[in-house]
Design a protein around this motif. Structure first.
Motif, PDB file in Angstrom:
ATOM      1  N   THR A   1      27.603  18.139  36.965  1.00  0.00           N
ATOM      2  CA  THR A   1      27.446  19.048  35.921  1.00  0.00           C
ATOM      3  C   THR A   1      28.670  18.945  35.094  1.00  0.00           C
ATOM      4  O   THR A   1      30.003  18.851  34.510  1.00  0.00           O
ATOM      5  N   SER A   2      27.962  19.091  33.263  1.00  0.00           N
ATOM      6  CA  SER A   2      28.818  19.193  31.983  1.00  0.00           C
ATOM      7  C   SER A   2      29.827  20.795  31.788  1.00  0.00           C
ATOM      8  O   SER A   2      29.910  20.917  31.339  1.00  0.00           O
ATOM      9  N   ASP A   3      28.727  21.748  33.063  1.00  0.00           N
ATOM     10  CA  ASP A   3      30.091  23.113  33.433  1.00  0.00           C
ATOM     11  C   ASP A   3      31.028  23.492  33.983  1.00  0.00           C
ATOM     12  O   ASP A   3      30.801  23.769  34.504  1.00  0.00           O
ATOM     13  N   LYS A   4      31.847  22.577  33.129  1.00  0.00           N
ATOM     14  CA  LYS A   4      33.415  22.841  33.265  1.00  0.00           C
ATOM     15  C   LYS A   4      33.556  23.839  32.840  1.00  0.00           C
ATOM     16  O   LYS A   4      34.584  23.792  31.678  1.00  0.00           O
ATOM     17  N   TYR A   5      34.868  24.710  33.619  1.00  0.00           N
ATOM     18  CA  TYR A   5      35.643  25.879  32.774  1.00  0.00           C
ATOM     19  C   TYR A   5      37.181  25.636  33.380  1.00  0.00           C
ATOM     20  O   TYR A   5      36.826  25.076  34.706  1.00  0.00           O
ATOM     21  N   ALA A   6      37.829  26.359  32.423  1.00  0.00           N
ATOM     22  CA  ALA A   6      39.666  26.253  32.845  1.00  0.00           C
ATOM     23  C   ALA A   6      39.750  27.166  33.719  1.00  0.00           C
ATOM     24  O   ALA A   6      39.122  28.169  33.773  1.00  0.00           O
ATOM     25  N   THR A   7      40.405  26.924  34.615  1.00  0.00           N
ATOM     26  CA  THR A   7      41.013  28.132  35.721  1.00  0.00           C
ATOM     27  C   THR A   7      41.043  29.376  35.438  1.00  0.00           C
ATOM     28  O   THR A   7      40.228  30.046  35.127  1.00  0.00           O
ATOM     29  N   THR A   8      42.145  29.683  33.614  1.00  0.00           N
ATOM     30  CA  THR A   8      42.304  31.034  33.471  1.00  0.00           C
ATOM     31  C   THR A   8      40.577  31.214  32.680  1.00  0.00           C
ATOM     32  O   THR A   8      40.587  32.480  33.012  1.00  0.00           O
ATOM     33  N   VAL A   9      39.816  29.868  31.750  1.00  0.00           N
ATOM     34  CA  VAL A   9      38.638  31.048  31.390  1.00  0.00           C
ATOM     35  C   VAL A   9      37.888  31.747  32.833  1.00  0.00           C
ATOM     36  O   VAL A   9      37.056  32.760  32.859  1.00  0.00           O
ATOM     37  N   CYS A  10      38.165  31.039  33.788  1.00  0.00           N
ATOM     38  CA  CYS A  10      36.867  31.713  35.194  1.00  0.00           C
ATOM     39  C   CYS A  10      37.959  32.596  35.504  1.00  0.00           C
ATOM     40  O   CYS A  10      36.876  33.323  36.200  1.00  0.00           O
ATOM     41  N   PHE A  11      38.810  33.151  35.561  1.00  0.00           N
ATOM     42  CA  PHE A  11      39.418  34.286  36.223  1.00  0.00           C
ATOM     43  C   PHE A  11      39.356  35.215  35.275  1.00  0.00           C
ATOM     44  O   PHE A  11      39.114  36.269  35.770  1.00  0.00           O
ATOM     45  N   ARG A  12      38.978  35.108  33.911  1.00  0.00           N
ATOM     46  CA  ARG A  12      38.692  36.388  33.358  1.00  0.00           C
ATOM     47  C   ARG A  12      36.880  36.319  32.976  1.00  0.00           C
ATOM     48  O   ARG A  12      36.966  37.596  33.828  1.00  0.00           O
ATOM     49  N   ALA A  13      36.440  35.658  33.509  1.00  0.00           N
ATOM     50  CA  ALA A  13      34.805  35.595  34.333  1.00  0.00           C
ATOM     51  C   ALA A  13      34.911  36.533  35.557  1.00  0.00           C
ATOM     52  O   ALA A  13      33.861  37.502  36.022  1.00  0.00           O
ATOM     53  N   PHE A  14      35.764  36.124  36.074  1.00  0.00           N
ATOM     54  CA  PHE A  14      35.922  37.101  37.373  1.00  0.00           C
ATOM     55  C   PHE A  14      36.366  38.179  37.224  1.00  0.00           C
ATOM     56  O   PHE A  14      35.369  39.333  37.786  1.00  0.00           O
ATOM     57  N   GLU A  15      37.411  38.207  36.533  1.00  0.00           N
ATOM     58  CA  GLU A  15      37.738  39.754  36.119  1.00  0.00           C
ATOM     59  C   GLU A  15      36.409  40.383  35.504  1.00  0.00           C
ATOM     60  O   GLU A  15      36.123  41.966  36.019  1.00  0.00           O
ATOM     61  N   HIS A  16      35.838  39.960  34.808  1.00  0.00           N
ATOM     62  CA  HIS A  16      34.039  40.506  34.473  1.00  0.00           C
ATOM     63  C   HIS A  16      33.078  40.742  34.986  1.00  0.00           C
ATOM     64  O   HIS A  16      32.442  41.972  35.230  1.00  0.00           O
TER      65      HIS A  16
END
Length: 156
Positions: free
Chosen positions: A84-99
Motif C-alpha cells: 500500500t502507499s499508506d506508509k507513515y514515519a514512526t513518529t507520525v504513527c506514535f502521534r496517532a497512537f497517542e491520539h
C-alpha cells in the motif's frame, strides 16, 4: 431516565418562542441514542484506522500482550504484504497512537508500567470488532485493504 430525557428535550427548546416542538423531542432522542465510541470513530485518520485494525489483528492472533512497537511490526507486515502507499514515519504513527489514547479508543492494559516509556507499555482495544467494522464501512476515505484485513472469513 425520564428526568434525563426531559432535560434534553428542554435543552433543545427554541428560546425565542419558548415552545417545545416535535423537533426538540427527536433531537433529544437522537442525542440519547448516540454511541460515544462510534462518534469517536467517525473522524479518525486513515493512519489511526490502520493502528486499530493492527491491534484487532493482534487480538485475533490471541496475542496476550502488545505495545506500540508490536503494533508497528504488524503495520509494517501489512505494508509489505499489500504494497500500500499508506506508509507513515514512526513518529507520525506514535502521534496517532497517542491520539487514540486521548480519545479513549485504546488504553493501557495495566497500571504497573507508569514509569515505562509509552511505546513499551502494553495496550488494549476499547472497541469491539463489530464497532471497528461498522466504522470502516461508514468512512468514505477508508482504503479497501483495511476492510479486507478485518474480514475474518478470508484472512484467518
Amino acid at each position: 431516565m425520564w428526568k434525563s430525557c426531559s432535560f434534553r428535550v428542554v435543552s433543545y427548546m427554541d428560546m425565542e418562542s419558548g415552545f417545545l416542538s416535535m423537533e426538540c423531542f427527536t433531537d433529544a432522542l437522537s442525542s440519547m441514542q448516540r454511541q460515544p465510541k462510534m462518534d469517536s470513530l467517525q473522524d479518525l485518520s486513515i493512519l489511526e484506522l490502520y493502528i486499530l485494525v493492527c491491534m484487532n489483528r493482534l487480538e485475533d492472533k490471541e496475542q496476550k500482550s502488545y505495545n506500540f512497537n508490536t503494533i508497528m511490526k504488524e503495520y509494517k507486515s501489512i505494508q509489505d504484504a499489500y504494497k500500500t502507499s499508506d506508509k507513515y514515519a514512526t513518529t507520525v504513527c506514535f502521534r496517532a497512537f497517542e491520539h487514540l489514547l486521548d480519545r479513549e479508543l485504546i488504553t493501557f492494559a495495566d497500571t504497573k508500567g507508569r514509569n515505562v516509556a509509552l511505546e513499551y507499555r502494553p495496550v488494549k482495544l476499547l472497541i469491539s470488532s463489530r464497532e471497528l467494522a461498522q466504522s470502516l464501512k461508514l468512512n468514505t476515505t477508508c482504503p479497501a485493504v483495511l476492510q479486507k484485513l478485518l474480514d475474518r472469513e478470508r484472512y484467518m
